[in-house]
Design a protein around this motif. Structure first.
Motif, PDB file in Angstrom:
ATOM      1  N   LEU A  31       0.838  -1.202   0.000  1.00 48.41           N
ATOM      2  CA  LEU A  31       0.000   0.000   0.000  1.00 48.41           C
ATOM      3  C   LEU A  31       0.872   1.251   0.000  1.00 48.41           C
ATOM      4  O   LEU A  31       1.759   1.377   0.848  1.00 48.41           O
ATOM      5  N   PRO A  32       0.626   2.180  -0.915  1.00 51.89           N
ATOM      6  CA  PRO A  32       1.367   3.441  -0.885  1.00 51.89           C
ATOM      7  C   PRO A  32       1.000   4.228   0.381  1.00 51.89           C
ATOM      8  O   PRO A  32      -0.133   4.145   0.867  1.00 51.89           O
ATOM      9  N   GLN A  33       1.946   4.977   0.899  1.00 55.10           N
ATOM     10  CA  GLN A  33       1.727   5.697   2.159  1.00 55.10           C
ATOM     11  C   GLN A  33       0.527   6.640   2.115  1.00 55.10           C
ATOM     12  O   GLN A  33      -0.227   6.696   3.091  1.00 55.10           O
ATOM     13  N   PRO A  34       0.284   7.380   1.024  1.00 60.87           N
ATOM     14  CA  PRO A  34      -0.912   8.234   1.012  1.00 60.87           C
ATOM     15  C   PRO A  34      -2.214   7.440   1.172  1.00 60.87           C
ATOM     16  O   PRO A  34      -3.138   7.900   1.841  1.00 60.87           O
ATOM     17  N   LEU A  35      -2.261   6.251   0.597  1.00 56.12           N
ATOM     18  CA  LEU A  35      -3.456   5.421   0.737  1.00 56.12           C
ATOM     19  C   LEU A  35      -3.580   4.902   2.167  1.00 56.12           C
ATOM     20  O   LEU A  35      -4.677   4.885   2.735  1.00 56.12           O
ATOM     21  N   VAL A  36      -2.471   4.520   2.771  1.00 63.68           N
ATOM     22  CA  VAL A  36      -2.481   4.095   4.178  1.00 63.68           C
ATOM     23  C   VAL A  36      -2.983   5.236   5.060  1.00 63.68           C
ATOM     24  O   VAL A  36      -3.845   5.042   5.918  1.00 63.68           O
ATOM     25  N   ASP A  37      -2.447   6.440   4.824  1.00 63.77           N
ATOM     26  CA  ASP A  37      -2.862   7.604   5.622  1.00 63.77           C
ATOM     27  C   ASP A  37      -4.351   7.878   5.482  1.00 63.77           C
ATOM     28  O   ASP A  37      -5.033   8.172   6.461  1.00 63.77           O
ATOM     29  N   LEU A  38      -4.855   7.774   4.256  1.00 66.41           N
ATOM     30  CA  LEU A  38      -6.277   8.016   4.001  1.00 66.41           C
ATOM     31  C   LEU A  38      -7.144   6.975   4.706  1.00 66.41           C
ATOM     32  O   LEU A  38      -8.136   7.323   5.353  1.00 66.41           O
ATOM     33  N   ILE A  39      -6.769   5.717   4.616  1.00 70.04           N
ATOM     34  CA  ILE A  39      -7.532   4.650   5.272  1.00 70.04           C
ATOM     35  C   ILE A  39      -7.488   4.820   6.794  1.00 70.04           C
ATOM     36  O   ILE A  39      -8.520   4.729   7.464  1.00 70.04           O
ATOM     37  N   MET A  40      -6.304   5.078   7.322  1.00 70.56           N
ATOM     38  CA  MET A  40      -6.168   5.274   8.768  1.00 70.56           C
ATOM     39  C   MET A  40      -7.061   6.425   9.237  1.00 70.56           C
ATOM     40  O   MET A  40      -7.729   6.324  10.274  1.00 70.56           O
TER      41      MET A  40
END
Length: 120
Positions: A31-40
């Motif tokens: 998972l790219p970090q921006p997607l991780v941040d968005l999900i979190m």
């Protein structure tokens, strides 16, 4: 740097960004970090992980029940291909959430650090 964006623009840009992040995830198997941040952020999750074998994203959400010893975490699984829909359902319209989204979009697209977001 200051960014001026409307709520409608932010939502539209997020809907463009998510499929690009999903494509990147399929290429690099993480998972790219921006997607991780968005999900979190959207799920207020305790953890997020990608299972490439099943092509799913696992999200751990702390249950609201108070526990004396350990937090109770509920695991939810979502198909990666359906990320736009399940993340869209968790879209938040509060001002601080919109500012977070705007910073995430701007930093992902321009590599500039946005200091302030003004909603119009």
């Amino acid at each position: 740097m200051t960014a001026y964006q409307s709520r409608k623009q932010i939502k539209a840009l997020l809907q463009e960004m998510i499929p690009a992040q999903v494509s990147e995830c399929k290429k690099c198997d993480k998972l790219p970090q921006p997607l991780v941040d968005l999900i979190m952020h959207n799920f207020q999750a305790k953890y997020v992980c990608y299972h490439k074998e099943s092509n799913t994203v696992e999200v751990g959400i702390e249950e609201q029940e108070a526990s004396l010893h350990y937090p109770k975490i509920r695991s939810m699984n979502f198909k990666l291909e359906e990320a736009t829909s399940w993340l869209g359902e968790r879209f938040r319209n509060e001002e601080q959430d919109l500012r977070f989204y705007a910073r995430l979009i701007a930093n992902e697209g321009y590599q500039n650090k946005i200091q302030e977001v003004i909603l119009v």
